[in-house]
Design an enzyme around this catalytic site. Structure first.
Site, PDB file in Angstrom:
ATOM      1  N   GLU A  34      -3.173   6.247  -5.802  1.00 46.73           N
ATOM      2  CA  GLU A  34      -2.541   7.291  -5.008  1.00 46.73           C
ATOM      3  C   GLU A  34      -1.036   7.067  -5.071  1.00 46.73           C
ATOM      4  OE1 GLU A  34      -2.349   9.103  -0.447  1.00 46.73           O
ATOM      5  OE2 GLU A  34      -3.694   7.432  -0.909  1.00 46.73           O
ATOM      6  N   ARG A 260     -11.746  -7.486  -4.501  1.00 46.18           N
ATOM      7  CA  ARG A 260     -10.325  -7.256  -4.677  1.00 46.18           C
ATOM      8  C   ARG A 260      -9.570  -8.577  -4.724  1.00 46.18           C
ATOM      9  NH1 ARG A 260      -7.495  -4.184   0.011  1.00 46.18           N
ATOM     10  NH2 ARG A 260      -5.683  -5.164  -0.958  1.00 46.18           N
ATOM     11  N   LYS A 270      -0.160  -1.563   1.513  1.00 45.41           N
ATOM     12  CA  LYS A 270       0.918  -0.631   1.189  1.00 45.41           C
ATOM     13  C   LYS A 270       1.718  -0.247   2.429  1.00 45.41           C
ATOM     14  CE  LYS A 270      -0.322   1.911  -3.006  1.00 45.41           C
ATOM     15  NZ  LYS A 270      -0.669   3.248  -3.526  1.00 45.41           N
TER      16      LYS A 270
END
Length: 552
Positions: A34, A260, A270
């Site tokens: 994104e 992850r 983020k």
């Protein structure tokens, strides 16, 4: 199995099994960031995995921007992400793709769900929706708007698209099961009203699909065979599959999850990285202390080292925390093998060689790299006055001190052995220079009197050198888990994460260093030329040894 053959991870095994069974003619993966921030080290693992699997099995990997939230997305992030992927050494298949390119199709498929009785427009407020949704322990309850007719829902949805409702007035939801044990299946939101300009589509749309609705359908449109996500999307997979089953999609992609990458001493949220930038705790997304790929690049990390690190940590089905020392080891190992050598004095102290003629200079030779003949040798000017680092001189010292001491000898790297005679001081008693003597005929040799130098130090000629700024970067946080639990991660910013030394001196050849060019400043660490500074600035990439683990 030989020692040179590594066992396949579970994703490699899965893809190989699919190909062997004839399920797919070609592997297609995708990397779908994104564009609401810069990519970080966790994304680097995903990039290496998705692009690497496609390369390994002769397939393709798409770069697709999931740009479904115009409120947080910007063109600068798109440009930065494309640069990051390219810098890591990967090439995406065809043109860059965007979720926004599929908005017309996604809208038509939303109408399809409405007409088939699988979606409805809901007028619950956000607070009411949370109440109706239930919890992990308590099932949800149906919205009072759930049983609207398909005709009414379609008319309302078309009004949403036409901009006749305010933001937050209503949403389009899938009609699945409010009693489902998986909260993601309790009539999830498919579309929201967002009256904001989109960086790709302008003002064409005022409704935007939710990520969960767009994700699988984009995969299907692009013919993705293996949609590889991080583990937090495992609970979303049932919805991914439900939407694929209930829509007229052109292919049947499958989602798979891997653990992850989490690093200690590092924050990769983020939102928190953006907070660091917005509150100016760092100098932008590409500050060399940031765990962003752009920050690593500016600091001097190499794409090969990052790819090697991602290979070292492997791929698993569970999350875990990796010691950042592993990343730093990969960086050191790569730079040790590839970075040319140079000498730099961070805190200059003048040395006057009293028995060296004032009008004499000479050129000495030094290797470009101790193990690589392909890196050109350096020519070092030498004269009566030189600079050494102030930490390399003591008037008195114990036997463990292997540098310059009055009455003792030390070798200047690739030059003479010298012996210190006197410390020159100002009125305040501060040492401003050292008087010393060269030992004749010792360039490359020990003196004939049998007294050897105790150590080797770096130096730079006072009459012919480069002057520049050096920025000593270190870890941004001084706590191994700065954002765990109820911690405020800002409380653990390392106050010594950046030290600026404005007046360093180095070999003259450093004036010609290319942007981001890497060097080992001998005895100091690995450095690179800063890519942003208008003047000559070198950033410390990493020290020669791990100072956070006892120097080991």
């Amino acid at each position: 199995m030989t020692d040179t053959v590594k066992p396949m991870n579970f994703l490699q095994q899965l893809i190989k099994a699919d190909l062997d069974a004839g399920k797919h003619a070609k592997v297609v993966t995708r990397f779908p960031p994104e564009p609401n921030g810069y990519l970080h080290i966790g994304h680097a693992k995903s990039i290496c995995l998705n692009f690497g699997l496609a390369e390994e099995f002769g397939g393709e990997c798409n770069l697709r921007f999931d740009d479904t939230n115009p409120a947080k997305e910007e063109q600068q992030y798109i440009d930065a992400i494309k640069e990051d992927v390219t810098w890591l050494g990967y090439r995406w298949a065809g043109d860059v793709r965007y979720a926004s390119s599929y908005f017309d199709t996604l809208y038509e498929w939303a109408i399809h769900l409405i007409q088939s009785g699988h979606a409805y427009v809901c007028d619950l407020s956000p607070d009411e929706a949370r109440e109706y949704r239930g919890t992990l322990k308590h099932t949800g309850k149906n919205s009072p708007y759930r049983e609207r007719s398909a005709e009414e829902n379609q008319a309302l949805f078309e009004k949403m698209k036409a901009g006749e409702f305010d933001e937050g007035a209503c949403v389009l939801r899938a009609k699945i099961d409010m009693a489902n044990g998986n909260i993601n299946m309790r009539d999830p939101i498919l579309y929201r009203i967002r009256k904001q300009l989109h960086h790709q589509t302008g003002d064409k749309w005022c409704i935007y699909p939710n990520y969960d609705f767009a994700h699988g359908q984009e995969d299907a449109i692009e013919g993705v065979t293996h949609s590889i996500c991080t583990l937090e999307f495992a609970d979303h997979r049932p919805l991914y599959n439900w939407l694929i089953e209930h829509l007229p999609v052109p292919s049947q992609p499958k989602q798979y999850e891997f653990g992850r990458l989490n690093l200690n001493y590092t924050v990769t949220s983020k939102r928190k990285l953006k907070q660091l930038v917005d509150e100016e705790h760092v100098d932008g997304w590409d500050d060399p202390r940031m765990p962003t790929i752009a920050g690593y690049r500016r600091r001097g990390y190499t794409p090969g080292a990052l790819r090697k690190f991602c290979e070292m940590i492997g791929v698993s089905k569970s999350d875990g925390v990796v010691d950042v020392a592993m990343l730093e080891h990969a960086i050191r190992d790569d730079l040790d093998k590839n970075a040319p050598r140079a000498m730099c004095v961070l805190r200059p102290l003048k040395v006057i060689l009293t028995n060296y003629p004032e009008d004499k200079t000479e050129l000495l030779n030094a290797p470009g790299h101790p193990q690589r003949d392909d890196l050109p040798a350096r020519t070092l000017p030498f004269g009566r006055e030189i600079f050494i680092d102030e930490d390399d001189f003591r008037e008195e010292a114990n036997k463990k001190y292997k540098r310059l001491v009055i009455g003792k000898r030390v070798r200047l790297r690739s030059a003479y052995i010298i012996e210190a005679d006197k410390a020159v001081k100002n009125e305040a008693g501060e040492i401003i220079a050292v008087e010393a003597r060269i030992i004749e005929n010792t360039v490359g040799n020990d003196p004939e009197d049998g007294i050897k130098a105790k150590g080797v130090i770096q130096w730079v000629a006072a009459h012919d050198h480069a002057t520049f700024e050096v920025r000593l970067y270190d870890r941004l946080f001084n706590d191994p888990s700065p954002d765990s639990g109820d911690k405020n991660f800002l409380d653990f910013i390392n106050p010594e994460s950046l030290t600026v030394l404005p007046s360093c001196v180095g070999e003259k050849g450093l004036l010609n260093a290319a942007s981001t060019a890497a060097y080992q400043f001998e005895r100091e660490g690995y450095f690179c030329r800063d890519s942003h500074a208008e003047t000559l600035v070198f950033n410390r990439t990493i020290s020669l040894r791990d100072s956070w683990n006892g120097g080991n």
